[in-house]
Design an enzyme around this catalytic site. Structure first.
Site, PDB file in Angstrom:
ATOM      1  N   GLN A 111      17.049   3.053   7.140  1.00 56.58           N
ATOM      2  CA  GLN A 111      15.598   3.227   7.022  1.00 56.58           C
ATOM      3  C   GLN A 111      15.228   4.605   6.455  1.00 56.58           C
ATOM      4  O   GLN A 111      14.115   5.091   6.641  1.00 56.58           O
ATOM      5  CB  GLN A 111      14.920   3.005   8.373  1.00 56.58           C
ATOM      6  CG  GLN A 111      14.929   1.565   8.831  1.00 56.58           C
ATOM      7  CD  GLN A 111      14.280   0.632   7.813  1.00 56.58           C
ATOM      8  OE1 GLN A 111      13.338   1.006   7.121  1.00 56.58           O
ATOM      9  NE2 GLN A 111      14.785  -0.596   7.724  1.00 56.58           N
ATOM     10  N   SER A 112      16.140   5.201   5.729  1.00 52.76           N
ATOM     11  CA  SER A 112      15.904   6.534   5.183  1.00 52.76           C
ATOM     12  C   SER A 112      14.787   6.571   4.148  1.00 52.76           C
ATOM     13  O   SER A 112      14.812   5.835   3.154  1.00 52.76           O
ATOM     14  CB  SER A 112      17.189   7.060   4.540  1.00 52.76           C
ATOM     15  OG  SER A 112      16.941   8.209   3.771  1.00 52.76           O
TER      16      SER A 112
END
Length: 335
Positions: free
Chosen positions: A80-81
């Site tokens: 989820q960067s």
């Protein structure tokens, strides 16, 4: 000192962000918490690749990659960067290949930033190790693999936390100073979420170059306080030296608060959920559960104990991250 006197003009940039981003006074939120005058710097509205703070540093890194005739950007973090998503957008914009290195194994659902990174055409690799630090070695292994195949990779550390990457927020400090002058305000502190440390380091370096009395206060969202302080100090000093300035960043200049990470990086907390709801319902602004929600929770907690006073003026840096709101069913909001 104007921007052209900092040495920043000696570094190439590829324009990605739409600058300056707005700065707005949060009157209803300030009233709701009986706190200081509060402004929000809207770097969630940088306007490229779903926005966020990461775009500023990528302008310098992308220019460097193109100058080196790279054909592939390689970076990584968790699935989820925000940074990986933003880098994938920059690669697509520049016509480069992109390899996204993620810790762990593929998530059960394709959501949030992971979905956007795939949409942008990045090649995905997983390390198989849940430790986010496993990404670092894998990035270098992939670079060796690509070079042996005749390709020209450009590697970027997690979060873009490099000396060159910090320059985006050195520049942002000047932008912020101009906006403060235009609004006739003199902030006591800039408050932000600190993860990979490049944003706080860049702001601190810029504030030092401008000889401003502002405190730059980070709320760590992923690392122990002492580690964050060390990283911010190192990056800020290196940025100043890269710009040819004689200024020195001292340990006392680096302000980092802990206690708001909760069970771990990226794991929503009740305090962050409350901060997200309060900000949304007072100002119509969405924070995220990984970064800005936890930083706002920290700000609210420190306000309650008198660290920030009614006569102060505070600027909260909104660093983006809204795609995290679209992961899972949102049960963490506890509505």
């Amino acid at each position: 000192m104007n921007l052209n006197e900092t040495g920043l003009q000696n570094f190439s940039r590829i324009q990605l962000a739409f600058l300056p981003t707005p700065m707005m006074e949060a009157l209803r939120l300030a009233a709701a918490i009986d706190g200081p005058k509060l402004w929000i710097k809207r770097d969630d509205l940088t306007g490229f690749g779903f926005g966020g703070n990461k775009i500023r540093g990528l302008e310098f890194l992308l220019a460097d990659a193109l100058a080196q005739e790279a054909d592939t950007l390689v970076t990584g973090a968790g699935p989820q960067s925000n940074y990986v998503r933003a880098t994938a957008a920059a690669a697509a914009h520049a016509g480069l290949n992109m390899i996204a290195v993620y810790s762990g194994t593929p998530p059960p659902q394709v959501q949030g930033n992971y979905r956007l990174t795939r949409l942008l055409g990045a090649e995905i690799r997983f390390t198989g190790d849940p430790d986010r630090a496993s990404v670092d070695g894998t990035i270098e292994e992939i670079a060796v693999e690509l070079r042996s195949a005749g390709r020209r990779p450009y590697t970027i550390p997690r979060g873009g936390a490099s000396v060159l990457g910090t320059l985006g927020y050195v520049q942002a400090a000047y932008e912020l100073a101009e906006q403060c002058t235009a609004n006739d305000i003199s902030p006591d502190a800039i408050v932000l979420a600190t993860g990979s440390c490049g944003t706080q380091a860049g702001l601190l370096a810029g504030v030092k170059l401008l000889r401003l009395p502002w405190r730059v206060e980070g709320f760590t969202v992923s690392r122990p306080v002492n580690e964050v302080k060390s990283r911010v100090l190192t990056l800020a000093q290196a940025a100043i030296e890269q710009l040819g300035s004689p200024h020195t960043i001292t340990p006392q200049d680096v302000i980092v608060h802990g206690g708001f990470i909760g069970p771990g990086y990226g794991v929503p907390t009740p305090d962050a959920s409350e901060a997200i709801r309060l900000t949304a319902r007072c100002e119509g602004i969405f924070l995220d559960p990984t970064y800005t929600g936890k930083a706002m929770a920290g700000f609210l907690a420190y306000n309650r104990v008198g660290h920030f006073r009614p006569g102060n003026t505070i600027i909260f840096l909104h660093t983006g991250g809204e795609p995290a709101l679209f992961v899972g069913e949102g049960n963490w909001l506890n509505e």
